[in-house]
Motif scaffolding. Structure first.
Motif, PDB file in Angstrom:
ATOM      1  N   ARG A  10       0.856  -1.184   0.000  1.00 58.49           N
ATOM      2  CA  ARG A  10       0.000   0.000   0.000  1.00 58.49           C
ATOM      3  C   ARG A  10       0.894   1.238   0.000  1.00 58.49           C
ATOM      4  O   ARG A  10       1.866   1.320   0.744  1.00 58.49           O
ATOM      5  CB  ARG A  10      -0.903  -0.005   1.227  1.00 58.49           C
ATOM      6  CG  ARG A  10      -1.977   1.056   1.214  1.00 58.49           C
ATOM      7  CD  ARG A  10      -2.951   0.869   2.369  1.00 58.49           C
ATOM      8  NE  ARG A  10      -3.653  -0.397   2.298  1.00 58.49           N
ATOM      9  CZ  ARG A  10      -4.659  -0.721   3.099  1.00 58.49           C
ATOM     10  NH1 ARG A  10      -5.090   0.137   4.023  1.00 58.49           N
ATOM     11  NH2 ARG A  10      -5.238  -1.897   2.982  1.00 58.49           N
ATOM     12  N   GLU A  11       0.539   2.210  -0.830  1.00 57.29           N
ATOM     13  CA  GLU A  11       1.333   3.440  -0.926  1.00 57.29           C
ATOM     14  C   GLU A  11       0.445   4.655  -0.791  1.00 57.29           C
ATOM     15  O   GLU A  11      -0.728   4.649  -1.182  1.00 57.29           O
ATOM     16  CB  GLU A  11       2.077   3.488  -2.265  1.00 57.29           C
ATOM     17  CG  GLU A  11       1.182   3.540  -3.486  1.00 57.29           C
ATOM     18  CD  GLU A  11       1.948   3.750  -4.785  1.00 57.29           C
ATOM     19  OE1 GLU A  11       3.158   4.031  -4.750  1.00 57.29           O
ATOM     20  OE2 GLU A  11       1.306   3.652  -5.855  1.00 57.29           O
ATOM     21  N   LEU A  12       1.048   5.717  -0.250  1.00 57.53           N
ATOM     22  CA  LEU A  12       0.336   6.985  -0.122  1.00 57.53           C
ATOM     23  C   LEU A  12       0.304   7.679  -1.473  1.00 57.53           C
ATOM     24  O   LEU A  12       1.333   7.872  -2.110  1.00 57.53           O
ATOM     25  CB  LEU A  12       1.021   7.871   0.917  1.00 57.53           C
ATOM     26  CG  LEU A  12       0.435   9.263   1.112  1.00 57.53           C
ATOM     27  CD1 LEU A  12      -0.986   9.181   1.647  1.00 57.53           C
ATOM     28  CD2 LEU A  12       1.317  10.081   2.049  1.00 57.53           C
ATOM     29  N   VAL A  13      -0.893   8.052  -1.901  1.00 59.00           N
ATOM     30  CA  VAL A  13      -1.078   8.747  -3.172  1.00 59.00           C
ATOM     31  C   VAL A  13      -1.160  10.253  -2.954  1.00 59.00           C
ATOM     32  O   VAL A  13      -0.490  11.027  -3.628  1.00 59.00           O
ATOM     33  CB  VAL A  13      -2.360   8.245  -3.866  1.00 59.00           C
ATOM     34  CG1 VAL A  13      -2.645   9.057  -5.118  1.00 59.00           C
ATOM     35  CG2 VAL A  13      -2.245   6.759  -4.192  1.00 59.00           C
ATOM     36  N   ALA A  14      -1.975  10.656  -1.994  1.00 61.53           N
ATOM     37  CA  ALA A  14      -2.164  12.075  -1.708  1.00 61.53           C
ATOM     38  C   ALA A  14      -2.646  12.228  -0.279  1.00 61.53           C
ATOM     39  O   ALA A  14      -3.411  11.404   0.208  1.00 61.53           O
ATOM     40  CB  ALA A  14      -3.169  12.693  -2.666  1.00 61.53           C
ATOM     41  N   GLY A  15      -2.198  13.285   0.373  1.00 60.18           N
ATOM     42  CA  GLY A  15      -2.620  13.554   1.734  1.00 60.18           C
ATOM     43  C   GLY A  15      -3.047  14.999   1.875  1.00 60.18           C
ATOM     44  O   GLY A  15      -2.723  15.844   1.038  1.00 60.18           O
ATOM     45  N   ILE A  16      -3.788  15.258   2.926  1.00 60.26           N
ATOM     46  CA  ILE A  16      -4.226  16.626   3.183  1.00 60.26           C
ATOM     47  C   ILE A  16      -4.327  16.826   4.685  1.00 60.26           C
ATOM     48  O   ILE A  16      -4.862  15.987   5.406  1.00 60.26           O
ATOM     49  CB  ILE A  16      -5.548  16.931   2.462  1.00 60.26           C
ATOM     50  CG1 ILE A  16      -5.891  18.417   2.551  1.00 60.26           C
ATOM     51  CG2 ILE A  16      -6.682  16.051   2.977  1.00 60.26           C
ATOM     52  CD1 ILE A  16      -6.936  18.858   1.536  1.00 60.26           C
ATOM     53  N   THR A  17      -3.779  17.928   5.167  1.00 60.66           N
ATOM     54  CA  THR A  17      -3.796  18.206   6.593  1.00 60.66           C
ATOM     55  C   THR A  17      -5.124  18.795   7.012  1.00 60.66           C
ATOM     56  O   THR A  17      -5.974  19.154   6.179  1.00 60.66           O
ATOM     57  CB  THR A  17      -2.682  19.192   6.957  1.00 60.66           C
ATOM     58  OG1 THR A  17      -2.982  20.474   6.365  1.00 60.66           O
ATOM     59  CG2 THR A  17      -1.332  18.710   6.455  1.00 60.66           C
ATOM     60  N   LYS A  18      -5.275  18.950   8.320  1.00 57.46           N
ATOM     61  CA  LYS A  18      -6.493  19.553   8.864  1.00 57.46           C
ATOM     62  C   LYS A  18      -6.653  20.985   8.365  1.00 57.46           C
ATOM     63  O   LYS A  18      -7.773  21.484   8.210  1.00 57.46           O
ATOM     64  CB  LYS A  18      -6.421  19.529  10.392  1.00 57.46           C
ATOM     65  CG  LYS A  18      -7.726  19.799  11.101  1.00 57.46           C
ATOM     66  CD  LYS A  18      -7.570  19.539  12.588  1.00 57.46           C
ATOM     67  CE  LYS A  18      -8.911  19.583  13.292  1.00 57.46           C
ATOM     68  NZ  LYS A  18      -8.788  19.222  14.724  1.00 57.46           N
ATOM     69  N   GLU A  19      -5.524  21.623   8.090  1.00 53.58           N
ATOM     70  CA  GLU A  19      -5.550  23.003   7.604  1.00 53.58           C
ATOM     71  C   GLU A  19      -5.759  23.079   6.091  1.00 53.58           C
ATOM     72  O   GLU A  19      -5.850  24.175   5.538  1.00 53.58           O
ATOM     73  CB  GLU A  19      -4.238  23.708   7.977  1.00 53.58           C
ATOM     74  CG  GLU A  19      -4.044  23.883   9.480  1.00 53.58           C
ATOM     75  CD  GLU A  19      -3.666  22.600  10.183  1.00 53.58           C
ATOM     76  OE1 GLU A  19      -3.107  21.693   9.516  1.00 53.58           O
ATOM     77  OE2 GLU A  19      -3.930  22.493  11.395  1.00 53.58           O
ATOM     78  N   GLY A  20      -5.786  21.912   5.445  1.00 52.37           N
ATOM     79  CA  GLY A  20      -6.052  21.881   4.020  1.00 52.37           C
ATOM     80  C   GLY A  20      -4.822  21.863   3.132  1.00 52.37           C
ATOM     81  O   GLY A  20      -4.925  22.032   1.919  1.00 52.37           O
ATOM     82  N   LYS A  21      -3.660  21.638   3.709  1.00 47.62           N
ATOM     83  CA  LYS A  21      -2.441  21.605   2.906  1.00 47.62           C
ATOM     84  C   LYS A  21      -2.288  20.232   2.260  1.00 47.62           C
ATOM     85  O   LYS A  21      -2.210  19.222   2.945  1.00 47.62           O
ATOM     86  CB  LYS A  21      -1.218  21.896   3.778  1.00 47.62           C
ATOM     87  CG  LYS A  21       0.078  21.905   3.004  1.00 47.62           C
ATOM     88  CD  LYS A  21       1.257  22.232   3.909  1.00 47.62           C
ATOM     89  CE  LYS A  21       2.562  22.223   3.141  1.00 47.62           C
ATOM     90  NZ  LYS A  21       3.721  22.528   4.011  1.00 47.62           N
ATOM     91  N   PRO A  22      -2.210  20.186   0.913  1.00 50.44           N
ATOM     92  CA  PRO A  22      -2.127  18.906   0.224  1.00 50.44           C
ATOM     93  C   PRO A  22      -0.678  18.475  -0.023  1.00 50.44           C
ATOM     94  O   PRO A  22       0.241  19.289  -0.012  1.00 50.44           O
ATOM     95  CB  PRO A  22      -2.816  19.195  -1.107  1.00 50.44           C
ATOM     96  CG  PRO A  22      -2.476  20.631  -1.377  1.00 50.44           C
ATOM     97  CD  PRO A  22      -2.393  21.300  -0.030  1.00 50.44           C
ATOM     98  N   SER A  23      -0.515  17.195  -0.244  1.00 46.45           N
ATOM     99  CA  SER A  23       0.768  16.654  -0.665  1.00 46.45           C
ATOM    100  C   SER A  23       0.492  15.472  -1.584  1.00 46.45           C
ATOM    101  O   SER A  23      -0.563  14.836  -1.481  1.00 46.45           O
ATOM    102  CB  SER A  23       1.616  16.219   0.532  1.00 46.45           C
ATOM    103  OG  SER A  23       0.936  15.222   1.282  1.00 46.45           O
ATOM    104  N   TYR A  24       1.438  15.192  -2.494  1.00 42.19           N
ATOM    105  CA  TYR A  24       1.207  14.181  -3.511  1.00 42.19           C
ATOM    106  C   TYR A  24       2.432  13.302  -3.725  1.00 42.19           C
ATOM    107  O   TYR A  24       3.572  13.762  -3.601  1.00 42.19           O
ATOM    108  CB  TYR A  24       0.849  14.841  -4.852  1.00 42.19           C
ATOM    109  CG  TYR A  24      -0.385  15.693  -4.799  1.00 42.19           C
ATOM    110  CD1 TYR A  24      -0.300  17.061  -4.585  1.00 42.19           C
ATOM    111  CD2 TYR A  24      -1.648  15.117  -4.967  1.00 42.19           C
ATOM    112  CE1 TYR A  24      -1.432  17.845  -4.520  1.00 42.19           C
ATOM    113  CE2 TYR A  24      -2.785  15.896  -4.911  1.00 42.19           C
ATOM    114  CZ  TYR A  24      -2.671  17.257  -4.678  1.00 42.19           C
ATOM    115  OH  TYR A  24      -3.808  18.031  -4.613  1.00 42.19           O
ATOM    116  N   ALA A  25       2.171  12.063  -4.095  1.00 41.24           N
ATOM    117  CA  ALA A  25       3.248  11.212  -4.564  1.00 41.24           C
ATOM    118  C   ALA A  25       3.686  11.727  -5.935  1.00 41.24           C
ATOM    119  O   ALA A  25       2.880  12.272  -6.695  1.00 41.24           O
ATOM    120  CB  ALA A  25       2.765   9.765  -4.680  1.00 41.24           C
ATOM    121  N   GLY A  26       4.956  11.530  -6.232  1.00 40.52           N
ATOM    122  CA  GLY A  26       5.491  12.040  -7.489  1.00 40.52           C
ATOM    123  C   GLY A  26       4.779  11.479  -8.711  1.00 40.52           C
ATOM    124  O   GLY A  26       4.629  12.165  -9.730  1.00 40.52           O
ATOM    125  N   SER A  27       4.313  10.245  -8.607  1.00 41.59           N
ATOM    126  CA  SER A  27       3.700   9.589  -9.756  1.00 41.59           C
ATOM    127  C   SER A  27       2.339  10.162 -10.134  1.00 41.59           C
ATOM    128  O   SER A  27       1.852   9.929 -11.247  1.00 41.59           O
ATOM    129  CB  SER A  27       3.555   8.090  -9.471  1.00 41.59           C
ATOM    130  OG  SER A  27       2.753   7.875  -8.326  1.00 41.59           O
TER     131      SER A  27
END
Length: 114
Positions: free
Chosen positions: A45-62
């Motif tokens: 299992r891999e992380l694709v995208a995340g988002i904090t409580k404040e709404g800041k997103p992050s993404y896997a490079g792919s």
């Protein structure tokens, strides 16, 4: 405890789009961050995208530039808009909500055909 339920998976051709939704319930105030994960057959299992409580997103490079994660805290919802889908995106997609532990949904299948 927190409960999450995913919806919106399906089958599309390469280049198509899908929107996944995650509904959270229970001890909502405890959730610090949420994320979309995926697991393809024979892979971890891999992380694709995340988002904090404040709404800041992050993404896997792919997926950067193709996927967009968003969160509607008023509705206790998280979304993943997936564009320009590729066969390599085929997997079961899971919603995870972090509240001391990570709470998982049952997953939703995304299949991209070439």
């Amino acid at each position: 405890q927190v409960q999450v339920v995913e919806s919106g998976g399906g089958s599309v051709q390469a280049g198509g789009s899908l929107r996944l939704s995650c509904a959270a319930s229970g001890n909502i105030i405890c959730i610090s961050s949420m994320g979309w994960y995926r697991q393809a057959p024979g892979k971890e299992r891999e992380l694709v995208a995340g988002i904090t409580k404040e709404g800041k997103p992050s993404y896997a490079g792919s997926v950067k530039g193709r996927f967009t994660v968003s969160r509607d805290t008023a509705k206790n919802m998280m979304y993943l808009d997936m564009n320009s889908l590729e066969p390599e995106d085929t997997a079961v997609y899971y919603c995870g909500a972090r509240c001391v532990l990570t709470y998982w949904g049952q997953g939703t299948q995304v299949t991209v055909s070439s």
